[in-house]
Design a protein around this motif. Structure first.
Motif, PDB file in Angstrom:
ATOM      1  N   GLN A  56       0.851  -1.176   0.000  1.00 39.18           N
ATOM      2  CA  GLN A  56       0.000   0.000   0.000  1.00 39.18           C
ATOM      3  C   GLN A  56       0.893   1.235   0.000  1.00 39.18           C
ATOM      4  N   VAL A  57       0.626   2.149  -0.907  1.00 36.86           N
ATOM      5  CA  VAL A  57       1.413   3.370  -1.010  1.00 36.86           C
ATOM      6  C   VAL A  57       0.711   4.467  -0.224  1.00 36.86           C
ATOM      7  N   VAL A  58       1.484   5.142   0.620  1.00 36.77           N
ATOM      8  CA  VAL A  58       0.938   6.237   1.422  1.00 36.77           C
ATOM      9  C   VAL A  58       1.829   7.450   1.215  1.00 36.77           C
ATOM     10  N   ARG A  59       1.237   8.581   0.920  1.00 38.39           N
ATOM     11  CA  ARG A  59       2.013   9.817   0.791  1.00 38.39           C
ATOM     12  C   ARG A  59       2.514  10.222   2.175  1.00 38.39           C
ATOM     13  N   GLN A  65       2.578  10.621  12.046  1.00 35.72           N
ATOM     14  CA  GLN A  65       3.836  11.303  12.360  1.00 35.72           C
ATOM     15  C   GLN A  65       4.886  10.348  12.921  1.00 35.72           C
ATOM     16  N   ASP A  66       4.470   9.348  13.703  1.00 37.43           N
ATOM     17  CA  ASP A  66       5.458   8.411  14.255  1.00 37.43           C
ATOM     18  C   ASP A  66       6.141   7.599  13.154  1.00 37.43           C
ATOM     19  N   VAL A  67       5.417   7.309  12.078  1.00 28.82           N
ATOM     20  CA  VAL A  67       6.001   6.586  10.949  1.00 28.82           C
ATOM     21  C   VAL A  67       6.991   7.493  10.213  1.00 28.82           C
ATOM     22  N   VAL A  68       6.617   8.742   9.995  1.00 36.69           N
ATOM     23  CA  VAL A  68       7.509   9.705   9.340  1.00 36.69           C
ATOM     24  C   VAL A  68       8.771   9.885  10.170  1.00 36.69           C
ATOM     25  N   ASP A  69       8.615  10.028  11.488  1.00 33.06           N
ATOM     26  CA  ASP A  69       9.772  10.193  12.381  1.00 33.06           C
ATOM     27  C   ASP A  69      10.691   8.974  12.316  1.00 33.06           C
ATOM     28  N   ALA A  73      14.596   8.953  11.048  1.00 37.05           N
ATOM     29  CA  ALA A  73      15.639   8.530  11.987  1.00 37.05           C
ATOM     30  C   ALA A  73      16.387   7.287  11.516  1.00 37.05           C
ATOM     31  N   ALA A  74      15.886   6.615  10.494  1.00 34.89           N
ATOM     32  CA  ALA A  74      16.502   5.361  10.025  1.00 34.89           C
ATOM     33  C   ALA A  74      17.881   5.631   9.438  1.00 34.89           C
TER      34      ALA A  74
END
Length: 88
Positions: A56-59, A65-69, A73-74
């Motif tokens: 699944q593609v998510v913009r 926000q926790d996924v973006v963070d 950080a990766a």
């Protein structure tokens, strides 16, 4: 599905559609045109299994926000440095 893909000409598929529909329950059936595979018949179970594997593609704007963070950080593992010369 463990059996190899069966390849049949489109005219054959048309003449014996029910037969190949039944065969598609246990193995993929490629329907060819001019010797080239054009479509594949598979069971609904196999189709649904493959659909479950779709990503699944998510913009980023829509991601939590926790996924973006976590993405920000990766860091790549040390062994990935061996490929740094491939960067353009």
């Amino acid at each position: 599905m463990t059996e190899p893909m069966l390849k049949i000409p489109a005219a054959e598929a048309q003449r014996h559609f029910g037969l190949y529909q039944d065969k598609a329950l246990t193995q993929p059936v490629a329907v060819t045109r001019n010797g080239r595979a054009r479509v594949v018949m598979i069971s609904i179970e196999e189709y649904e299994r493959l659909k479950r594997r779709d990503r699944q593609v998510v913009r980023t704007e829509d991601a939590p926000q926790d996924v973006v963070d976590a993405i920000l950080a990766a860091r790549p593992p040390e062994e990935a440095q061996a490929f740094d010369h491939e960067a353009g």
